[in-house]
Enzyme design. Structure first.
Site, mmCIF file in Angstrom:
data_model
loop_
_atom_site.group_PDB
_atom_site.id
_atom_site.type_symbol
_atom_site.label_atom_id
_atom_site.label_comp_id
_atom_site.label_asym_id
_atom_site.label_seq_id
_atom_site.Cartn_x
_atom_site.Cartn_y
_atom_site.Cartn_z
ATOM 1 N N HIS A 110 -5.710 2.808 1.197
ATOM 2 C CA HIS A 110 -4.757 4.107 1.384
ATOM 3 C C HIS A 110 -5.629 4.896 2.778
ATOM 4 O O HIS A 110 -4.895 4.912 3.644
ATOM 5 C CB HIS A 110 -4.783 4.937 0.289
ATOM 6 C CG HIS A 110 -4.260 4.448 -0.809
ATOM 7 N ND1 HIS A 110 -3.180 3.365 -0.947
ATOM 8 C CD2 HIS A 110 -4.485 4.756 -2.230
ATOM 9 C CE1 HIS A 110 -3.164 3.122 -2.169
ATOM 10 N NE2 HIS A 110 -3.743 3.814 -3.004
ATOM 11 N N ASP A 160 0.840 -1.272 0.022
ATOM 12 C CA ASP A 160 0.017 0.088 0.078
ATOM 13 C C ASP A 160 0.937 1.109 0.179
ATOM 14 O O ASP A 160 1.492 1.566 1.056
ATOM 15 C CB ASP A 160 -0.875 0.004 1.192
ATOM 16 C CG ASP A 160 -2.004 1.106 1.099
ATOM 17 O OD1 ASP A 160 -1.319 2.205 1.010
ATOM 18 O OD2 ASP A 160 -3.012 1.008 1.473
ATOM 19 N N HIS A 161 1.071 1.862 -1.241
ATOM 20 C CA HIS A 161 2.212 2.789 -1.314
ATOM 21 C C HIS A 161 2.066 3.991 -0.352
ATOM 22 O O HIS A 161 3.048 4.597 0.226
ATOM 23 C CB HIS A 161 2.607 3.338 -2.634
ATOM 24 C CG HIS A 161 1.497 4.286 -3.187
ATOM 25 N ND1 HIS A 161 0.148 3.902 -3.463
ATOM 26 C CD2 HIS A 161 1.407 5.649 -3.313
ATOM 27 C CE1 HIS A 161 -0.499 4.890 -4.091
ATOM 28 N NE2 HIS A 161 0.373 6.136 -3.901
HETATM 29 C C1 BG6 Z 1 -3.583 4.639 -6.297
HETATM 30 C C2 BG6 Z 1 -4.745 4.645 -7.151
HETATM 31 O O1 BG6 Z 1 -3.344 3.581 -5.596
HETATM 32 O O2 BG6 Z 1 -3.439 6.011 -5.616
HETATM 33 C C3 BG6 Z 1 -5.050 5.770 -7.938
HETATM 34 O O3 BG6 Z 1 -5.349 3.743 -7.931
HETATM 35 C C4 BG6 Z 1 -4.237 7.083 -7.245
HETATM 36 O O4 BG6 Z 1 -6.129 5.880 -8.411
HETATM 37 C C5 BG6 Z 1 -3.235 6.980 -6.624
HETATM 38 O O5 BG6 Z 1 -4.435 8.404 -8.154
HETATM 39 C C6 BG6 Z 1 -2.979 8.298 -5.547
HETATM 40 O O6 BG6 Z 1 -1.518 8.037 -5.049
HETATM 41 P P1 BG6 Z 1 -0.801 9.381 -4.655
HETATM 42 O O7 BG6 Z 1 0.472 8.682 -4.188
HETATM 43 O O8 BG6 Z 1 -0.816 10.317 -5.740
HETATM 44 O O9 BG6 Z 1 -1.693 9.889 -3.784
#
Ligand code: BG6
Ligand code: NDP
Length: 530
Positions: free
Chosen positions: A278, A215-216
């Site tokens: 997230h 989960d980045h």
């Molecule tokens: C991803 C989603 O996991 O997270 C995308 O699939 C989203 O739709 C993205 O745009 C958002 O990541 P960040 O790091 O730009 O907030």
């Protein structure tokens, strides 16, 4: 030397000091399935390059890309060079460093459903390991379509590429056997049933300790800083509860639309795409009890309790606590943009939500009665992810009419961009009378540390190489969040089947539908303008 002649600079990152990467990973090979894809090009290889440049990867390290299309090692390296030049945090590329980095990048063509491809991969991998003197430590990164996760893991199993480690209680062989770890991208399932099935399939080959579910958001410095903020400082924890906190707002706003991912998003929607993973991860870190140690299981045990304590939204309150909506045409930063239904690969009568707002309770001693308002959407006015903690008002106001301008204290934790933390409070205006004005105390990463936070993928790739699963989600966490989210999907499906329920719309470039404001207004509150 850098392209363009600037001197090479390898700078110690103060944000990293004291963190796990003081340990250096063991020499290893990383196999990236889906190496010709978007994620590998935009995130994974740029992150690996930046790690190399920060000297955080082992000196002996190989990358083997695996995908369907035919490509030579050279062609693959050229593609990656262009991708890193565009996306790496540490730019422009350093020519000498790139040459050394690229020399250990290889490409293997194959297919996920073909056992012979895994046998060929094994032969190639072993050859590379022999040539480079690698001890057999392996990380397999599944940057593949989610429908292939189980097949790839089966392929790894059949080829005996990722044998499980000895159980923790077994006598530790010296030296330890090489490790084999598997990083799995999102989405991990589409509901509780599919997530459970995927866990079952994976566990048929791999031990949970080998699995690193990405989960980045957990790789973002500011999300990790929630732990430091709460547990390395004595003054916040005493007020982190329902005695002091009135409510919490968590916003995950994006100004982009679905871009080229319409096909994926049609099946996902904002609830699956952003909230299940997230936002609920952020909630769990924000709300969890202090873990007994900063180790993977202790932290994840506490997060799990929060996810399990999310109150299921009762039928009778559903429409008051849940809003879904879709963006219509509108304007963002002065530019007209199309509506969701006009995006490529989106059905003209799609009912997929691109915005969701929720009022959520955590049934725990600490958070009883404190509403958590979550919202996430695409095509909102700007990109901002933020937690805003609204504290209760002072119990007795001394300042009569002048006290009317007093605002509640708000602690805002800015996850991105302009990462930082601010506390708003009332202050006396200079002058002879007791006039009060809101002011703010601020901490900003950029100005305090003088560096940009590293990319989330850098941290996560490194942690996996180090065998630290703290910032990855465990099987039971994923299932707990799906258990909560799947009920909402079920209710939407029931509504659709019964011809009930409505999908609101909002003009692109606005903060979502009026219904989201009504959700707050019904409680006498309003969304914070981040
Ligand atoms: C991803 C989603 O996991 O997270 C995308 O699939 C989203 O739709 C993205 O745009 C958002 O990541 P960040 O790091 O730009 O907030
Ligand atoms: P892409 O469609 O761009 O890439 C898919 C990759 O998988 C390609 O390299 C493709 O190879 C390969 N592939 C597909 N089927 C097979 C097969 N049968 N055998 C061998 N290789 C195959 O996907 P993304 O890079 O966008 O996404 C990858 C993963 O990352 C997904 O799980 C996605 O949900 C996740 N993710 C992606 C994000 C992003 O921003 N892109 C953000 C968050 C998560 P070839 O090109 O040779 O056919």
């Amino acid at each position: 030397m850098l392209e363009g002649g600037a001197p090479t600079d390898v700078v110690a990152n103060p944000l990293r000091q004291g963190l796990a990467e003081e340990r250096v990973p063991e020499p290893a090979a990383m196999v990236i399935f889906g190496a010709s894809g978007d994620l590998a090009h935009r995130k994974l290889l740029p992150a690996l390059y930046s790690l190399t440049r920060d000297r955080l990867l082992p000196a002996r390290f190989a990358i083997i890309g695996f995908a369907r299309r035919a490509m030579t090692d050279e062609a693959f390296r050229d593609e990656l060079r262009a991708a890193c030049a565009e996306h790496a945090r540490r730019r422009p590329l350093d020519n000498d460093l790139w040459a050394a980095f690229a020399a250990n990048i290889f490409y293997q063509q194959g297919s996920y459903d073909d056992p012979a491809s895994f046998a060929a991969l094994k032969t190639r991998l072993e050859g590379i390991e022999r040539t480079l003197g690698l001890p057999g430590n392996r990380v397999f990164y599944l940057a593949t379509p989610p429908s292939s996760f189980a097949a790839v893991i089966r392929g790894l199993g059949h080829a005996n590429l990722a044998p499980p480690p000895p159980p923790p209680e077994a006598a530790r062989p010296v030296p330890p056997p090489p490790f084999a770890r598997v990083i799995i991208e999102k989405p991990f399932g589409t509901d509780l049933t599919t997530a459970r099935a995927l866990n079952r399939d994976i566990h048929a080959t791999l031990n949970e300790r080998q699995i690193y579910r990405i989960d980045h958001y957990l790789g973002k410095e500011t999300v990790q800083n929630l732990l430091v903020f709460r547990f390395a400082n004595g003054i916040f924890e005493p007020v982190w509860n329902n005695h002091f906190v009135d409510h919490v707002q968590i916003t995950g706003a994006e100004s982009i639309g679905v871009e080229a991912r319409g096909g994926y998003f049609e099946q996902a929607g904002s609830l699956r795409d952003m909230v299940q993973n997230h936002l609920l991860q952020v909630v769990s870190l924000f709300a969890m009890e202090p873990p007994i140690a900063f180790d993977p299981d202790a932290v994840r045990d506490e997060k799990l309790k929060v996810l399990k304590a999310l109150r299921h939204i009762p039928e009778s309150d559903f429409d008051r606590q849940v809003v879904r909506a879709q963006y219509a045409p509108g304007s963002i930063a002065g530019r007209m943009v199309r509506g969701y239904r006009d995006e490529p690969n989106v059905s003209p009568d799609s009912t997929t939500e691109t915005f969701v707002a929720l009022k959520v309770f955590i049934d725990s001693w600490r958070w009883a009665g404190v509403p958590f308002y979550l919202r996430s959407g695409k095509r909102l006015p700007k990109r901002v992810t933020e937690i805003a903690v609204y504290f209760k008002e002072a119990p007795h106001l001394l300042f009569g009419r002048r006290g009317e301008s007093i605002r509640p204290n708000v602690l805002s934790i800015r996850i991105q961009p302009d990462e930082g933390i601010a506390l708003n409070f009332g202050s006396k205006l200079p002058g002879p009378s007791m006039e009060i004005a809101p002011v703010s105390m601020e901490f900003r990463y950029g100005s305090s540390f003088g560096v940009e936070p590293p990319e989330a993928y850098e941290r996560l790739l490194l942690d996996c190489l180090l065998g630290d699963g703290t910032l990855f989600t465990r099987a039971d966490e994923v299932e707990a969040s799906w258990a909560w989210v799947s009920r909402l999907h079920q209710r939407w499906a029931d509504d659709t089947a019964a011809g009930r329920g409505s999908l609101a719309t909002y003009a692109a470039g606005t903060w979502g539908p009026a219904a989201a404001d009504r959700l707050m207004a019904a409680d006498g509150r309003a969304w914070r303008m981040p």
